[in-house]
Structure formats: C-alpha cells, structure tokens
Design an enzyme around this catalytic site. Structure first.
Site, mmCIF file in Angstrom:
data_model
loop_
_atom_site.group_PDB
_atom_site.id
_atom_site.type_symbol
_atom_site.label_atom_id
_atom_site.label_comp_id
_atom_site.label_asym_id
_atom_site.label_seq_id
_atom_site.Cartn_x
_atom_site.Cartn_y
_atom_site.Cartn_z
ATOM 1 N N HIS A 152 1.833 -58.456 -0.085
ATOM 2 C CA HIS A 152 0.842 -58.266 0.965
ATOM 3 C C HIS A 152 0.678 -59.519 1.816
ATOM 4 O O HIS A 152 0.104 -59.468 2.890
ATOM 5 C CB HIS A 152 -0.514 -57.894 0.347
ATOM 6 C CG HIS A 152 -0.604 -56.452 -0.042
ATOM 7 N ND1 HIS A 152 0.221 -55.872 -0.978
ATOM 8 C CD2 HIS A 152 -1.423 -55.463 0.406
ATOM 9 C CE1 HIS A 152 -0.088 -54.593 -1.096
ATOM 10 N NE2 HIS A 152 -1.080 -54.317 -0.269
HETATM 11 N N1 ADP Z 1 -1.921 -44.003 -5.663
HETATM 12 C C1 ADP Z 1 -2.600 -43.335 -4.731
HETATM 13 N N2 ADP Z 1 -2.473 -41.978 -4.622
HETATM 14 C C2 ADP Z 1 -3.158 -41.293 -3.679
HETATM 15 N N3 ADP Z 1 -4.016 -41.868 -2.803
HETATM 16 C C3 ADP Z 1 -4.196 -43.197 -2.877
HETATM 17 C C4 ADP Z 1 -3.514 -44.000 -3.836
HETATM 18 N N4 ADP Z 1 -3.891 -45.293 -3.647
HETATM 19 C C5 ADP Z 1 -4.768 -45.286 -2.621
HETATM 20 N N5 ADP Z 1 -4.961 -44.037 -2.152
HETATM 21 C C6 ADP Z 1 -5.823 -43.616 -1.028
HETATM 22 O O1 ADP Z 1 -5.742 -44.610 -0.023
HETATM 23 C C7 ADP Z 1 -7.036 -45.056 0.345
HETATM 24 C C8 ADP Z 1 -7.018 -46.530 0.695
HETATM 25 O O2 ADP Z 1 -6.224 -46.726 1.830
HETATM 26 P P1 ADP Z 1 -6.060 -48.160 2.504
HETATM 27 O O3 ADP Z 1 -7.340 -48.906 2.402
HETATM 28 O O4 ADP Z 1 -5.548 -47.924 3.876
HETATM 29 O O5 ADP Z 1 -4.929 -48.858 1.636
HETATM 30 P P2 ADP Z 1 -5.020 -50.090 0.576
HETATM 31 O O6 ADP Z 1 -5.623 -49.516 -0.644
HETATM 32 O O7 ADP Z 1 -3.617 -50.511 0.406
HETATM 33 O O8 ADP Z 1 -5.889 -51.126 1.223
HETATM 34 C C9 ADP Z 1 -7.908 -44.737 -0.855
HETATM 35 O O9 ADP Z 1 -9.248 -44.505 -0.450
HETATM 36 C C10 ADP Z 1 -7.263 -43.502 -1.460
HETATM 37 O O10 ADP Z 1 -7.785 -42.301 -0.914
#
Ligand code: ADP
Ligand code: MG
Lengths: 206, 127
Positions: free
Chosen positions: B11
């Site tokens: 990241h």
């Molecule tokens: N392994 C996963 N499977 C399905 N959805 C996921 C997973 N990990 C995260 N999410 C979804 O992604 C969202 C977060 O997105 P975002 O904030 O854009 O990404 P990051 O977690 O990388 O910062 C969470 O609220 C959830 O709904």
C-alpha cells in the site's frame, strides 16, 4: 422491461452522483471501522468510469460494464476496486451477446458477480462486507420474474442497514473484531447506492 | 542463467522501496520490481503498477508476487488474470521476510515452485 444501453449508462451516472454526494459520509463510515478512504476510492473510481462511458459510444450493455470494470480495477486503489471491478466484469460476461438485458439475464449476471466477489475476497454472506447487500438482492431477483424497482430499493436498503449489528469477519474491519459491531459496513452502503440507482433507472423506464 | 522474478506489492511505495534496498544488499542478479501505492501515489495498490512490475521482472522462469494487506492480494490476482503468462504465482507469506528468503533462493537459480516453498518456510521458522 429490458435493460438497454441507455439504461446502463444512466445507471452508472446515477451511481456516480450518489457516490459523489455521499463521498464524505462513506469515508466517515470507513474511518470508524477501516482506514477512512472508501468515499475517496469510490468517488475516484466512478468519476473515472463515467468519464469513460460518457466519452465512448456503445452498442451493448456488456461493453459498458466491461469499461466500468476495467476503470474501477485500475483507479480505485483499495479493496473495493478489485471487488466492484470483478463484479462488473462478471456481469459484462454474463450479458455478452445480448442487445438488451432481460430480467433473467441480469439475475444471472448478479449471480456471477457474487461468485466473482467471493472468489476474489473469500468472504461469505454475514461477514459484514458488500456481499451482505448483493446476496439478498440476488435472492430477491431470483424470486421475481420481472424488474421491480421498489422491492429492489427496499431489499438493498434493509440489507445495508442490517450490516450495523454484525461483527466483521473479512476486510480491514475484521481486525477490530467485536468493536466493528454498531457500525454500518461502508461497502454495503456504496452497494446500496448502486442498487438504489438501478431502481431509479427502472422507474424512469417504466 | 535466468532467475525467478520478484515483485513487491504494498500500500506504500516507501515500504517496497525499503524492502528492495534490504534485498539488494545481498541479492544482485535477481529481478526485483516494486508496485507501491496507487496510480496517484496515495496509500493503496494499483493493478496497473502490478502489471508493469510483472512485465519488468518477467523471465521464462516466472515471477513470484509478494503483498502486504488483503486488498493488495486482490489486485495481484487481477493482474495475474489479465496477464498472458501462466507462470506467475502469489506467495501468501509475510512481505519482508518472505520476499527476502525468496530472492535469496531465486539467486541460487531455483524454480518458481522451489522459491515459493522456501518463502513459505518463513511461516515456520523452526524448519
Ligand atoms: N474480502 C472481502 N470480501 C468482500 N468485500 C470486502 C472484502 N474486504 C473488504 N470488502 C468491502 O470493501 C469495503 C472497503 O472498501 P475500501 O475502503 O475501498 O477498501 P480498503 O479496505 O482496502 O480500504 C468494505 O466495507 C467491504 O464491504
Ligand atoms: Mg478503506
């Protein structure tokens, strides 16, 4: 009713509008149980996606979904990029070769999208991820034989709201264990905007 | 002799630049490429950066990808699916320790499977 190219374009634009309007809200939700970038990620991804779809001309819904998929995968940065990107890519493949998309085809597309999200993120329903909205929406679609805007909006909304009382098992929020309870899942809220936007498009098309 | 390429995905670009420096102190002829941060160099990962790093690190022996957090893994998988190669794998191991061990093994001319196995050994340090 069948989804035509113009409906799909409107869907993406409406989704983008909702996401831009609620960008800070989505990030605030993510700040509570994640790293606070979900609004930014989605706003960047959908802005770029709309930039792409409004500057291209399309003869099929499949090609629109494909461009959205590729844009989200390359521009989003966080988990939501590959997840929404994979979802749109699978939907694109499921509706390929159709001039307009029937309710049945679209339902198949959502099913394939969910399979893609599961393959990518290894989550299941109840893990407090966007699957908690997508899966009830799929069940609703499977129970019906035609698009029904109101039940789509209602199903997505109550599914989104019910992520509040759940403990996160997947994604960044899972590190917080029981402290994730009491907060909405950001990805479920953005997925609600996606389906609420589709419901609006369906209403206008009626 | 060609070597299994190593791609570091994080990241943060600082994380992968730092790990690459650590590896370069001991391993010189193995391709080590980094994909850190988003397209705009914010915190996050980018499929395009991963794809570029795979291209640069590629040899006929293949490429092994290392990642930090879950979403970096997802973008790594997407990049593999979009690439034309079939000898690219993801090592599900701690980024720093795993890539260091992997790079050393790659420098010995090991195969993709062997490099992956040795990288996994960092999960079980008694071995
Ligand atoms: N392994 C996963 N499977 C399905 N959805 C996921 C997973 N990990 C995260 N999410 C979804 O992604 C969202 C977060 O997105 P975002 O904030 O854009 O990404 P990051 O977690 O990388 O910062 C969470 O609220 C959830 O709904
Ligand atoms: Mg986030």
């Amino acid at each position: 009713m069948e989804l035509q190219v113009q409906h799909a374009l409107n869907w993406i634009e409406k989704t983008n509008e909702k996401i831009q309007t609620n960008k800070d809200y989505l990030s605030a939700l993510d700040r509570a149980i994640g790293d606070g970038d979900h609004g930014l990620n989605m706003a960047r991804g959908f802005q770029e996606a709309v930039g792409k779809t409004t500057s291209s001309s399309y003869t099929s819904v499949s090609d629109i979904f494909k461009d959205v998929a590729m844009t989200l995968m390359s521009k989003v940065g966080g988990a939501s990029g590959p997840l929404y990107g994979t979802a749109f890519l699978k939907m694109s493949m499921a509706v390929k070769g159709e001039d307009s998309v029937s309710h049945e085809r679209f339902t198949k597309g959502v099913e394939e999208a969910i399979n893609g999200i599961i393959q990518r993120g290894k989550a299941k329903e109840g893990d407090k991820t966007l699957l908690d909205v997508w899966t009830p929406v799929l069940r609703m679609l499977q129970e019906q034989s035609d698009f029904e805007a109101d039940s789509l909006e209602n199903t997505a909304k109550s599914a989104m709201e019910s992520t509040k009382d759940v403990m996160a098992i997947k994604g960044r929020a899972a590190y917080l264990k029981e402290r994730s309870i009491g907060h909405l899942d950001p990805g479920s809220v953005s997925s609600y905007y996606l389906f609420a936007s589709l419901a609006e498009v369906l209403k206008e098309g009626e | 002799m060609s070597h299994v390429g190593i791609v570091l995905i994080s990241h943060s670009s600082k994380v992968v630049e730092g790990i690459k420096d650590i590896i370069r102190q001991v391993v010189h002829d193995v391709p080590v490429e980094v994909a850190g941060g988003t397209d705009d160099n914010d915190i996050g990962t980018s499929v395009e950066k991963v794809q570029g790093a795979i291209e640069r690190a590629y040899s006929e022996k293949g490429v092994l990808l290392f990642f930090d957090l879950g979403s970096a893994r997802m973008n790594a998988e997407v990049a593999i699916e979009l690439s034309e190669y079939d000898n690219i794998k993801i090592a599900d191991v701690p980024l720093l320790e795993g890539s260091y061990v992997g790079a050393v093994e790659s420098g010995m001319g090991k195969s993709l499977e062997e490099v992956l196995e040795s990288a996994k050994s960092v999960l079980n340090p008694n071995h």
